[in-house]
Design an enzyme around this catalytic site. Structure first.
Site, PDB file in Angstrom:
ATOM      1  N   ARG A  58      -2.712 -53.056  -5.513  1.00 37.15           N
ATOM      2  CA  ARG A  58      -2.118 -53.192  -4.424  1.00 37.15           C
ATOM      3  C   ARG A  58      -2.290 -54.844  -4.051  1.00 37.15           C
ATOM      4  O   ARG A  58      -1.362 -55.264  -3.421  1.00 37.15           O
ATOM      5  CB  ARG A  58      -2.282 -52.430  -3.275  1.00 37.15           C
ATOM      6  N   GLU A  95     -20.038 -45.325  -3.699  1.00 39.62           N
ATOM      7  CA  GLU A  95     -20.767 -44.323  -2.882  1.00 39.62           C
ATOM      8  C   GLU A  95     -21.193 -43.624  -3.916  1.00 39.62           C
ATOM      9  O   GLU A  95     -22.441 -43.099  -3.590  1.00 39.62           O
ATOM     10  CB  GLU A  95     -19.704 -43.531  -1.967  1.00 39.62           C
TER      11      GLU A  95
HETATM   12  P1  AMP Z   1     -14.059 -51.372  -0.693  1.00 35.61           P
HETATM   13  O1  AMP Z   1     -14.500 -51.892  -2.024  1.00 35.61           O
HETATM   14  O2  AMP Z   1     -14.797 -50.090  -0.169  1.00 35.61           O
HETATM   15  O3  AMP Z   1     -13.797 -52.388   0.413  1.00 35.61           O
HETATM   16  O4  AMP Z   1     -12.740 -50.748  -1.048  1.00 35.61           O
HETATM   17  C1  AMP Z   1     -11.527 -51.655  -1.064  1.00 35.61           C
HETATM   18  C2  AMP Z   1     -10.503 -51.248  -2.224  1.00 35.61           C
HETATM   19  O5  AMP Z   1     -10.157 -49.790  -1.994  1.00 35.61           O
HETATM   20  C3  AMP Z   1      -9.197 -51.684  -1.698  1.00 35.61           C
HETATM   21  O6  AMP Z   1      -8.713 -52.418  -3.228  1.00 35.61           O
HETATM   22  C4  AMP Z   1      -8.049 -50.748  -1.193  1.00 35.61           C
HETATM   23  O7  AMP Z   1      -6.785 -50.961  -1.831  1.00 35.61           O
HETATM   24  C5  AMP Z   1      -8.924 -49.400  -1.470  1.00 35.61           C
HETATM   25  N1  AMP Z   1      -8.991 -48.754  -0.273  1.00 35.61           N
HETATM   26  C6  AMP Z   1     -10.318 -48.351   0.125  1.00 35.61           C
HETATM   27  N2  AMP Z   1     -10.177 -47.640   1.311  1.00 35.61           N
HETATM   28  C7  AMP Z   1      -8.819 -47.588   1.475  1.00 35.61           C
HETATM   29  C8  AMP Z   1      -7.852 -46.786   2.522  1.00 35.61           C
HETATM   30  N3  AMP Z   1      -8.632 -45.923   3.628  1.00 35.61           N
HETATM   31  N4  AMP Z   1      -6.778 -46.809   2.290  1.00 35.61           N
HETATM   32  C9  AMP Z   1      -6.125 -47.402   1.294  1.00 35.61           C
HETATM   33  N5  AMP Z   1      -6.799 -48.227   0.250  1.00 35.61           N
HETATM   34  C10 AMP Z   1      -8.354 -48.157   0.397  1.00 35.61           C
END
Ligand code: AMP
Length: 170
Positions: A58, A95
């Site tokens: 995305r 996680e």
């Molecule tokens: P993080 O590494 O935990 O910051 O996760 C970020 C990635 O996971 C991004 O590329 C987002 O597209 C996806 N992501 C994580 N949580 C969500 C959520 N609640 N809704 C949509 N996409 C998410």
């Protein structure tokens, strides 16, 4: 324009307990999409950004639009096994288990000034891995811009002081 009204919460997707932030209502509105791209680019207009590096998948949607808005090139950062050329990899802890991101070996040089783009900043692991890949080239990381920041997960902390620009906070 209140961009928040274009984000749809989808409970328990892709697994129980996650509230997925669905950006497709924002994408299908020409006005909301344009406003989002302009606002993502706004703080970086005078930063002489040479490359927008965006994270699959995305992040690509917004990243290429922001690259055009800033007159910069576009660099894809992808999940393992997707990029065809010689590449560099960064593994990061999730996680449960680990994940990795890859970038082409000829994507950047130490002369580049880079902006990272993604749709959502959650725990920050993905953006931190992308930052490490960018920095590995000796390139200057100008900042990271995301449409949505889940502030309760404190993802900014993982970015060690990198400037983070988010349009919508939860
Ligand atoms: P993080 O590494 O935990 O910051 O996760 C970020 C990635 O996971 C991004 O590329 C987002 O597209 C996806 N992501 C994580 N949580 C969500 C959520 N609640 N809704 C949509 N996409 C998410």
């Amino acid at each position: 324009m209140d961009l928040r009204t274009f984000i749809r919460d989808v409970p328990d997707f892709p697994k129980p307990g996650i509230i997925f932030k669905d950006i497709t209502p924002l994408l299908r509105s020409s006005r909301a999409l344009d406003e989002t791209v302009q606002r993502l680019a706004e703080p970086f207009r005078s930063e002489r950004v040479t490359s927008v590096a965006a994270i699959e998948s995305r992040g690509f949607i917004f990243g290429s639009c922001v690259a055009r808005a800033l007159g910069a090139g576009f660099i894809p950062i992808r999940k393992p096994g997707k990029l065809p050329w010689t590449k560099r990899r960064n593994e990061y802890v999730l996680e449960y288990g680990t994940d990795a991101l890859e970038i082409h070996d000829d994507a950047l040089t130490s002369d580049d000034r880079v902006l990272i783009i993604d749709d959502v900043l959650a725990t920050g692991g993905t953006a931190a891995a992308a930052s490490a890949l960018v920095r590995d080239f000796g390139a200057t990381l100008i900042g990271a811009a995301v449409v949505i920041e889940l502030t309760f997960l404190d993802g900014r902390k993982k970015l060690n002081g990198t400037f983070v620009h988010s349009l919508i906070q939860y």
